[in-house]
Design an enzyme around this catalytic site. Structure first.
Site, mmCIF file in Angstrom:
data_model
loop_
_atom_site.group_PDB
_atom_site.id
_atom_site.type_symbol
_atom_site.label_atom_id
_atom_site.label_comp_id
_atom_site.label_asym_id
_atom_site.label_seq_id
_atom_site.Cartn_x
_atom_site.Cartn_y
_atom_site.Cartn_z
ATOM 1 N N ASP A 128 0.869 -1.175 0.000
ATOM 2 C CA ASP A 128 0.000 0.000 0.000
ATOM 3 C C ASP A 128 0.910 1.229 0.000
ATOM 4 O O ASP A 128 2.089 1.138 0.343
ATOM 5 C CB ASP A 128 -0.882 -0.037 1.247
ATOM 6 N N ASP A 130 -1.233 -1.148 6.326
ATOM 7 C CA ASP A 130 -1.361 -0.706 7.718
ATOM 8 C C ASP A 130 -2.763 -0.268 8.105
ATOM 9 O O ASP A 130 -3.009 0.047 9.260
ATOM 10 C CB ASP A 130 -0.398 0.457 7.984
ATOM 11 N N ASP A 179 -6.908 -2.553 4.390
ATOM 12 C CA ASP A 179 -5.914 -3.515 3.902
ATOM 13 C C ASP A 179 -6.139 -4.915 4.467
ATOM 14 O O ASP A 179 -5.553 -5.881 3.983
ATOM 15 C CB ASP A 179 -4.491 -3.065 4.290
#
Length: 729
Positions: free
Chosen positions: A466, A617, A621
């Site tokens: 990400d 995080d 996700d």
């Protein structure tokens, strides 16, 4: 300070007045000679000396009534599990019903191992009996023909006297575990040891007290040769191996014990009146104000409310560079305050602290099973019955075809096969490596949730990351201030900060923080520009961006060097994502992607034959972290992300992935080495013990040598696994 009972006490009839113990809450009878203490003019009474001592250590805590809401740091009841079979959990120490190994505490403690203490004592007593037994049987080899001096029959009786306490007392744990393995239909190393030692001892008893049942060729004068010394030496050598193994297993928990020792035993509590004192750590509660002096460890997780200092957070991140902290900044328990004095407000305490969670995760990883362990389990399931069959065949073959005395050779070969083939090294090969690796990872800020994640990490070829919070800080920073016209940049920034000070928008917070710090300008692409107008006239532009973490670039290079393909999957717009990717050299970008899109991407790559790790995080996700072969959560992110991941990086940057990858590959390599040692040892040892080389070389392995070799195999596997404690991360 404790005083004598107040003046009214002698006039009160004994037992007519009761009080509540402020420590445990029990009702106690007030007696003139009872346990009591005074604090701030009030007398408190206690049910026991232990409660009285606790009160004296922290009188304000108990007198204020805060103890009723106390959160314990750990459960009171310690549970025990098998290091090789984590599904076995018991409330008390004992032996594993599957493999017979001693159960160990689920979380290592500083308490000495009861089994290690017991086995050490039994080892030395066995050794004390083994020495004279060896002299009685082999003394003539060193010019001490004791057997000739006292006579064969007397020597046999003396051997019986020396050996019997060792076999019937010292070796009792071995026989108990061997019997359990038969009852549980789970043959293991103790099955073989019990059979071997019992066979040697029972044969020797018959040879000593009923020598007439043996043919003439077995006689040594008036008696028959015995194996008392072999049985005792085998027991002694097995104990030596077990003691060395138990000591090594204790060392695998050193990392967890070191983590537990990081937390200070006391914390300096600041009372409402401004006074301070050192209180026991277990009495610290959420909301308490605590002072952290220079050189002290931060006692619990919390937030700085006064002072500025730099903290050594290497226990969290593995990085030695101190981190500056000031009012509003979060601090983590067990990190070290370097210079200034801080006042913090306690947040998470007891079992909720980051340190406590680290200990739990490392302990869980130690008890989890890697897929490669299945290979060892499948082999062990058929290994013991096969070895017993080989021992029986060896006995029959020697008895029929062996030279005289054939029975002696037959017993020696069968016992040697049973002893040398003990599969303890095979069973230890995987769990001992996983245990050591989990501890080493924790020291480097890499928390391994389970062994399967560690094994899979070694085979990953694609990493999906990400952007926000993973590659970048995840917190907007002021990067540019451009004044138009006559307005100075500082004035423009002050005006913008004044406008945004009342706002809670993240971009507004970034402008305010930029004004307060006059922060360094970050000349990065993909910034968010905002126009500032004064009295309806455009006066300037301020720009805010989410800066890339300092370590990200180097981490991407090292990941590429390890052969990983790096893909950025982000919900951010294409322009911003491409700008970050170009700067970092990321292989592929998927921008504007929703959470379910990340999960679909993982499944698509897996269909193409790739092994995928996903790093993120945030809450969105979590589905992708769970779907990946290995989910990697940044420790600075959401709890749900950490729950969904197999690996958590406490430092919150990609260098942690580099460390995790190195650790995973080193661990899998170590496990394969251990399995090779164990398989090779048994493959070579069993035929030699059975006497395969005797027709060619005249070599027949002694049961004592077999016992020494068996112990050495376990020690070699453990020693190899312990090398992981020194792996460079």
């Amino acid at each position: 300070m404790e005083h004598d009972h107040h003046h009214a006490a002698p006039d009160i009839p004994a037992g007519s007045e009761t009080a509540k113990d402020p420590v445990c809450g029990m009702t106690v009878t007030v007696k003139p000679d009872g346990r009591h203490a005074e604090f701030q003019g009030e007398t408190f009474h206690f049910c026991s000396e232990k409660c009285q001592s606790k009160f004296k250590a922290d009188p304000w805590f108990y007198a204020s009534g805060r103890a009723s809401g106390q959160k314990k740091a750990a459960p009171a009841n310690v549970q025990y599990t098998c290091p090789m079979h984590p599904e076995i959990v018991r409330d008390a120490p004992g032996s594993c019903p599957i493999c017979g190994m001693a159960l160990e505490p689920m979380v290592p403690s500083d308490e000495p191992s009861e089994e290690l203490t017991d086995f050490t004592r039994r080892m030395w007593i066995s050794a004390a009996a083994a020495v004279p037994l060896v002299i009685l049987t082999m003394g003539e080899l060193v010019a001490l023909p004791v057997r000739d001096w006292i006579g064969h029959q007397t020597a046999s009786y003396l051997e019986f006297v020396l050996a019997t306490p060792i076999i019937l007392w010292a070796a009792l744990p071995f026989f108990r575990r061997g019997w359990d393995s038969v009852v549980n239909r789970s043959p293991n190393m103790w099955t073989l040891i019990s059979l071997g030692v019992a066979a040697a001892y029972l044969y020797s008893i018959v040879a000593t007290f009923l020598p007439g049942v043996f043919p003439e060729q077995y006689r040594m004068g008036a008696g028959v040769g015995t194996y008392f010394e072999a049985a005792v030496v085998i027991v002694t050598l097995v104990f030596v191996g077990q003691v060395l193994e138990l000591r090594a297993r204790e060392r695998t928990g050193d990392a967890i014990r070191a983590l537990l020792d990081l937390a200070p035993k006391t914390a300096r509590r600041i009372l409402p009146d401004g006074s301070e004192y050192d209180a026991p750590l277990e009495n610290i509660m959420e909301g308490d104000r605590l002072r952290v002096r220079p050189g002290d460890a931060v006692p619990v997780d919390g937030v700085v409310i006064e002072g500025r200092s730099s903290l050594d957070e290497s226990m969290l991140t593995g990085e030695s560079m101190p981190v500056e902290k000031g009012p509003g900044d979060a601090v983590t328990g067990a990190t070290i305050n370097k210079n200034g004095s801080l006042v913090i407000e306690a947040g998470k305490v007891g079992a909720d602290t980051v340190l406590a969670q680290i200990v739990v995760m490392v302990s869980n990883a130690r008890r989890s099973r890697a897929p490669i362990q299945g290979l060892a389990d499948r082999v062990s399931a058929v290994f013991v019955p096969t070895v017993v069959a080989i021992a029986i065949v060896a006995f029959i073959v020697w008895l029929i075809f062996g030279p005289e005395p054939a029975l002696v050779f037959a017993i020696a070969s069968a016992v040697s096969v049973l002893i040398i083939a003990c599969p303890c090294a095979l069973g230890l090969a995987t769990p001992i490596s996983i245990t050591t690796a989990a501890g080493r990872g924790a020291q480097a800020g890499v928390l391994i949730k389970d062994a399967e994640a560690l094994e899979r990490m070694a085979g990953v070829d694609t990493l999906i990351v990400d952007k926000t919070g993973t590659l970048t800080l995840g917190k907007p920073k002021l990067t540019d201030t451009i004044a138009l016209g006559d307005l100075a940049e500082t004035d423009l920034l002050s005006l913008a900060a004044a406008l945004e000070r009342g706002s809670e928008h993240p971009l507004a917070e970034a402008i305010v923080e930029g004004a307060e710090a006059q922060a360094d300008t970050l000349r990065a692409e993909g910034k968010t520009a905002m126009f500032v107008a004064v009295d309806g006239v455009l006066s300037g532009i301020v720009a805010v961006a989410d800066p890339i973490k300092d370590s990200t670039g180097q981490a991407i290079k090292e990941l590429h060097a390890q052969g990983l393909r790096v893909i950025m999957a982000t919900g951010d717009n294409e322009r911003t994502a491409q700008a970050v990717a170009r700067k970092l050299g990321i292989d592929e970008v998927r921008a504007g992607i929703l959470p379910e899109g990340k999960k679909d991407l993982i499944e698509q790559l897996r269909r193409d034959g790739h092994k995928i790790a996903m790093a993120g995080d945030s809450v969105n996700d979590a589905p992708a972290l769970a779907a990946a072969d290995v989910g990697i959560a940044m420790g600075t992110g959401a709890d749900v992300a950490m729950e969904s991941a197999g690996i958590t990086l406490l430092g919150g940057d990609l260098m942690g992935i580099v460390r995790a990858r190195k650790l995973a590959r080193a661990t899998l390599r170590n496990i394969k080495q251990n399995l090779f040692f164990a398989f090779a040892y048994n493959t070579l040892g069993v035929p030699i013990a059975a006497g395969l080389l005797y027709p060619v070389t005249g070599l027949l392995l002694s049961p004592m040598i077999a016992a020494a070799a068996m112990s050495l195999s376990s020690v070699s596997v453990i020693s190899n696994a312990l090398r992981l404690r020194r792996v460079d991360l």
